[in-house]
Every structure is written in C-alpha cells, then in structure tokens.
Design a protein around this motif. Sequence first.
Motif, PDB file in Angstrom:
ATOM      1  N   ASP A  36      -8.855 -12.327  19.431  1.00  0.00           N
ATOM      2  CA  ASP A  36      -7.838 -12.830  20.103  1.00  0.00           C
ATOM      3  C   ASP A  36      -8.119 -14.354  20.182  1.00  0.00           C
ATOM      4  OD1 ASP A  36      -9.672 -12.822  21.956  1.00  0.00           O
ATOM      5  OD2 ASP A  36      -8.235 -11.516  23.508  1.00  0.00           O
ATOM      6  N   ARG A  37      -9.335 -14.584  19.744  1.00  0.00           N
ATOM      7  CA  ARG A  37      -9.788 -16.070  19.868  1.00  0.00           C
ATOM      8  C   ARG A  37     -10.817 -16.206  18.819  1.00  0.00           C
ATOM      9  NH1 ARG A  37     -12.024 -13.588  24.260  1.00  0.00           N
ATOM     10  NH2 ARG A  37     -13.954 -14.107  24.820  1.00  0.00           N
ATOM     11  N   LEU A  54     -14.969  -7.873   6.860  1.00  0.00           N
ATOM     12  CA  LEU A  54     -13.589  -7.907   7.095  1.00  0.00           C
ATOM     13  C   LEU A  54     -12.989  -6.524   6.825  1.00  0.00           C
ATOM     14  CD1 LEU A  54     -12.235 -11.246   5.663  1.00  0.00           C
ATOM     15  CD2 LEU A  54     -12.847 -10.689   8.061  1.00  0.00           C
ATOM     16  N   GLY A  55     -11.957  -6.141   7.907  1.00  0.00           N
ATOM     17  CA  GLY A  55     -11.395  -4.841   7.385  1.00  0.00           C
ATOM     18  C   GLY A  55      -9.579  -5.062   7.144  1.00  0.00           C
ATOM     19  N   ASN A  56      -8.952  -4.240   6.709  1.00  0.00           N
ATOM     20  CA  ASN A  56      -7.663  -4.445   6.256  1.00  0.00           C
ATOM     21  C   ASN A  56      -6.765  -5.039   7.276  1.00  0.00           C
ATOM     22  OD1 ASN A  56      -8.252  -1.593   7.244  1.00  0.00           O
ATOM     23  ND2 ASN A  56      -5.937  -1.564   7.350  1.00  0.00           N
ATOM     24  N   HIS A  57      -6.941  -4.681   8.349  1.00  0.00           N
ATOM     25  CA  HIS A  57      -6.236  -5.468   9.450  1.00  0.00           C
ATOM     26  C   HIS A  57      -6.617  -6.792   9.906  1.00  0.00           C
ATOM     27  CE1 HIS A  57      -3.575  -1.956  10.288  1.00  0.00           C
ATOM     28  NE2 HIS A  57      -4.659  -1.143  10.310  1.00  0.00           N
ATOM     29  N   ASP A  58      -7.614  -7.368   9.443  1.00  0.00           N
ATOM     30  CA  ASP A  58      -8.286  -8.648   9.479  1.00  0.00           C
ATOM     31  C   ASP A  58      -7.219  -9.715   8.786  1.00  0.00           C
ATOM     32  OD1 ASP A  58     -10.183  -8.327  11.624  1.00  0.00           O
ATOM     33  OD2 ASP A  58     -11.763  -7.536  10.049  1.00  0.00           O
ATOM     34  N   ARG A  61      -2.614 -10.745  10.090  1.00  0.00           N
ATOM     35  CA  ARG A  61      -2.064 -12.108  10.496  1.00  0.00           C
ATOM     36  C   ARG A  61      -3.120 -13.321  10.344  1.00  0.00           C
ATOM     37  NH1 ARG A  61      -1.666 -10.464  17.021  1.00  0.00           N
ATOM     38  NH2 ARG A  61      -1.324 -12.751  17.095  1.00  0.00           N
ATOM     39  N   GLU A  62      -2.354 -14.346   9.936  1.00  0.00           N
ATOM     40  CA  GLU A  62      -3.223 -15.713   9.482  1.00  0.00           C
ATOM     41  C   GLU A  62      -4.424 -15.911  10.700  1.00  0.00           C
ATOM     42  OE1 GLU A  62      -1.067 -19.234   8.516  1.00  0.00           O
ATOM     43  OE2 GLU A  62       0.006 -18.232   7.066  1.00  0.00           O
ATOM     44  N   GLU A  63      -3.974 -15.840  11.800  1.00  0.00           N
ATOM     45  CA  GLU A  63      -5.124 -16.265  12.890  1.00  0.00           C
ATOM     46  C   GLU A  63      -6.223 -15.354  12.754  1.00  0.00           C
ATOM     47  OE1 GLU A  63      -1.414 -14.672  15.238  1.00  0.00           O
ATOM     48  OE2 GLU A  63      -1.619 -15.570  13.404  1.00  0.00           O
ATOM     49  N   PHE A  64      -6.096 -14.118  12.800  1.00  0.00           N
ATOM     50  CA  PHE A  64      -7.031 -13.172  12.466  1.00  0.00           C
ATOM     51  C   PHE A  64      -8.090 -13.613  11.443  1.00  0.00           C
ATOM     52  CE2 PHE A  64      -4.366  -9.257  13.971  1.00  0.00           C
ATOM     53  CZ  PHE A  64      -4.617  -9.661  15.390  1.00  0.00           C
ATOM     54  N   ARG A 132      -2.773 -10.613   2.308  1.00  0.00           N
ATOM     55  CA  ARG A 132      -3.005  -9.565   2.540  1.00  0.00           C
ATOM     56  C   ARG A 132      -4.389  -9.196   1.678  1.00  0.00           C
ATOM     57  NH1 ARG A 132      -0.604  -4.621  -0.214  1.00  0.00           N
ATOM     58  NH2 ARG A 132      -0.712  -2.849   1.253  1.00  0.00           N
ATOM     59  N   HIS A 133      -4.290  -9.941   0.488  1.00  0.00           N
ATOM     60  CA  HIS A 133      -5.505  -9.494  -0.485  1.00  0.00           C
ATOM     61  C   HIS A 133      -6.668 -10.392  -0.209  1.00  0.00           C
ATOM     62  CE1 HIS A 133      -2.791  -6.953  -2.611  1.00  0.00           C
ATOM     63  NE2 HIS A 133      -1.851  -7.870  -2.696  1.00  0.00           N
TER      64      HIS A 133
END
Length: 215
Positions: A36-37, A54-58, A61-64, A132-133
């Motif tokens: 979240d930061r 990194l995982g798929n959910h990272d 969103r751009e910020e992740f 995403r990729h």
Amino acid sequence: MILFCGDPHGEFQRLLVHAETTRPDAIILLGDQTPDRPLAEVMGVWAERTWYILGNHDSDREEFLIRHLDSMPDRNLHARVRPVAGVGVAGLGGVFRGQVWHPPDPPEWTDRAEFVRCTRPAHRFRRGPALRHWTSIFPEDVRALARLHADVLVTHEAPTTHPHGFEVLDNLARDMGVRLVVHGHHHEPCHDAELFSGILVVGLGMGEVLELRQG
C-alpha cells in the motif's frame, strides 16, 4: 538465516513480527506483495535485507508495480541468481498466461521485445509490455535461468508437486542444480514434496513464513 514469505497481499505484520523475533540475515518475498506504499517503507529497517519476485496481482494496478520497481529496483530476483546470505538464490516471478505462454502448449511469443513492439503504444507501461504482462513469464526468462546454477529457486508459480503446477519448472530446478524450490501463489502450505532425486519443494500459504538455516 533466510526468511521466505508467501503472498502477503498487503499484510506484512506477521512477517515483520517474525523478523523482529528471529533477526534473519535476509528476507525473500514470493510475490503478490501488493504493497500500500513503497516496498522499502513497508519493510522499514529490513529493506536492505529484502529481496522479492513479483506475483500476478502485483501488476493488477500501476501503483503496485511502481512501489516495487521505483522503491527497490535492484532487489528483484526475476530471471537472475544473486548471493543472498551466502546462498545462491534464483528467482522466477510472475505466472504463465495463454497470451504469452501456458505450458505445455507452445509459446505464443518467445521474445519479450518483439511482444512489446507488437503492443500498441497506448497500451504499454513504461515503454514495456502492457501492465498485466509485466508479470507474465516468457520463455526467454526460463532459458536464461536454465544456463545458471543456484542453491535455491524461488517462484510464484508451482512445479508439479502442486496439482496446478508446471513440468517446465521441474525441469528448470533440475537444470539449475538447486536443492530447494520455494513457491507461493496457491495459498496452500506444502512442506514435504520432492522432485527427481532430492529436490525439496515447499509451497507457502498466504503470509506464511519459512525459515531456512544455512549450513
């Protein structure tokens, strides 16, 4: 000692408390941090001892993604081997996706640069592939690692010790000569699986912490 942490999904307190108790030499995050930061802020005093994939959910969103790449760009283990607390650790972040490569099917794309050239400029993130990729596995990532040696391989996807795992990761672990594979993604603890002759595989649950003591 090295601490491995399964998918935190934004919840780091369990890991940080464990670190304060055990005082590890290094911490390795197995993907889906979704911080979240900035990640260095999240890890605080442990940031200088922290590595990640990194995982798929990272890339949801751009910020992740930005909170990893801008905060700790040199600590991404993806497609390389680094000495971590005296142990050679290799990383393969991300997941297999059909638009790029979903083994055992042949790859749709073997070259990331060509994939980017065929992506509309408006859809690219930081002149790379679409957001995403950034967490898709390309064949070149696996080929690059297969030429290297490591003691430990950390992945987000699982080898075939998990019902939804991939044989290509079994073969990668063998080719690299690793003795241990640690993965996340499935949120299911599995501590007693084995590949080939003696490659231990450990799958970590969400936020689960594993201690690896050297020697």
